[in-house]
Design an enzyme around this catalytic site. Sequence first.
Site, PDB file in Angstrom:
ATOM      1  N   LYS A  96       0.824  -1.205   0.000  1.00 32.71           N
ATOM      2  CA  LYS A  96       0.000   0.000   0.000  1.00 32.71           C
ATOM      3  C   LYS A  96       0.859   1.257   0.000  1.00 32.71           C
ATOM      4  O   LYS A  96       1.845   1.342   0.722  1.00 32.71           O
ATOM      5  CB  LYS A  96      -0.921  -0.005   1.227  1.00 32.71           C
ATOM      6  N   THR A 104      -8.257   8.922   8.969  1.00 31.69           N
ATOM      7  CA  THR A 104      -7.894   7.674   8.290  1.00 31.69           C
ATOM      8  C   THR A 104      -7.774   6.496   9.253  1.00 31.69           C
ATOM      9  O   THR A 104      -7.154   5.484   8.919  1.00 31.69           O
ATOM     10  CB  THR A 104      -6.565   7.858   7.540  1.00 31.69           C
ATOM     11  N   GLY A 113      -8.247   3.211  10.795  1.00 34.83           N
ATOM     12  CA  GLY A 113      -8.841   1.954  10.362  1.00 34.83           C
ATOM     13  C   GLY A 113      -8.829   1.702   8.870  1.00 34.83           C
ATOM     14  O   GLY A 113      -9.480   0.768   8.396  1.00 34.83           O
ATOM     15  N   THR A 114      -8.070   2.489   8.093  1.00 39.62           N
ATOM     16  CA  THR A 114      -8.074   2.281   6.646  1.00 39.62           C
ATOM     17  C   THR A 114      -7.505   0.914   6.259  1.00 39.62           C
ATOM     18  O   THR A 114      -8.015   0.252   5.353  1.00 39.62           O
ATOM     19  CB  THR A 114      -7.281   3.385   5.922  1.00 39.62           C
ATOM     20  N   GLY A 115      -6.438   0.492   6.937  1.00 37.50           N
ATOM     21  CA  GLY A 115      -5.842  -0.805   6.619  1.00 37.50           C
ATOM     22  C   GLY A 115      -6.769  -1.958   6.935  1.00 37.50           C
ATOM     23  O   GLY A 115      -6.894  -2.915   6.148  1.00 37.50           O
ATOM     24  N   CYS A 116      -7.425  -1.891   8.087  1.00 34.94           N
ATOM     25  CA  CYS A 116      -8.392  -2.922   8.471  1.00 34.94           C
ATOM     26  C   CYS A 116      -9.529  -2.984   7.458  1.00 34.94           C
ATOM     27  O   CYS A 116      -9.965  -4.066   7.036  1.00 34.94           O
ATOM     28  CB  CYS A 116      -8.975  -2.616   9.848  1.00 34.94           C
TER      29      CYS A 116
END
Length: 279
Positions: free
Chosen positions: A173, A204, A206-209
């Site tokens: 990412k 942002t 929690g974007t990865g989750c």
Amino acid sequence: MKCALTIAGSDSSGGAGIQADLKTMTLNHVYAMSAITALTAQNTTGVTGILNSSPEFLQQQIDAVFTDIRPDAVKIGMVSSRELIHTIVDRLTHYQAEHIVVDPVMVATSGARLIDCDAIACLKEELLPLAEVITPNIPESEELWGEKITSKDDMIRAARDISLRYHCAVLCKGGHSLCDANDLLYHDGDYRWFMGKRIDNPNTHGTGCTLSSAIAANLAKGFDLERSVERAKEYISGALAAQLDLGEGSGPMDHGFALSGYFTEECQEDSGLSCLMHR
């Protein structure tokens, strides 16, 4: 209805972890289930406490899911100890789980470290080789690759080497001042860039989750990996573009931005008896 399981930590503020995963999977129209690896006391400004599940209780949760409602995909997020990783690997191998997406969570958006060094070694040795795809950000890719990433070419080399090392697809990412919202998927010896829209939103959390859960949901529904990544990026762009603004720090996204219908209507105070009529 297709089903997906998230194995991750709980976020008491609801923006990341299990809570974000369940929202994301539901909004991507799969039946969402969970096995909780840890309770965290956290909000948009940071993490103040972590209480791990015991390996025995985590096993009971995973067994309870697989022996009754078998998931079509599994997303794995925060796992902070070697013993918990052993448990996950053992149970997923036992049940021959399919479409495993690993988000190798090591540091929270706020900067708090969520996993110890011993667990990182176990993650690399045992869990990553089970994955269909892993979704590291730039710092996590550097940890897995062993070198600094400072350019697009570095991202390509890192994703290739990580893929060869752990025998899985790698979604490296962008962000962290490199490639902005553009992500790189290395899969089956080739790579593809997924170009994202730059959205001016500081919230942002929690974007990865969210991205990894959306990928798992789409894999569960039968989309191939590239289309699953594409759809997941479209979803997260919509959630960011909704411009939800909650909390004092890096706030959560609006996971329900596309949800509409009778049960999402708000009470209209200026419309007389409309609120009472809806009861």
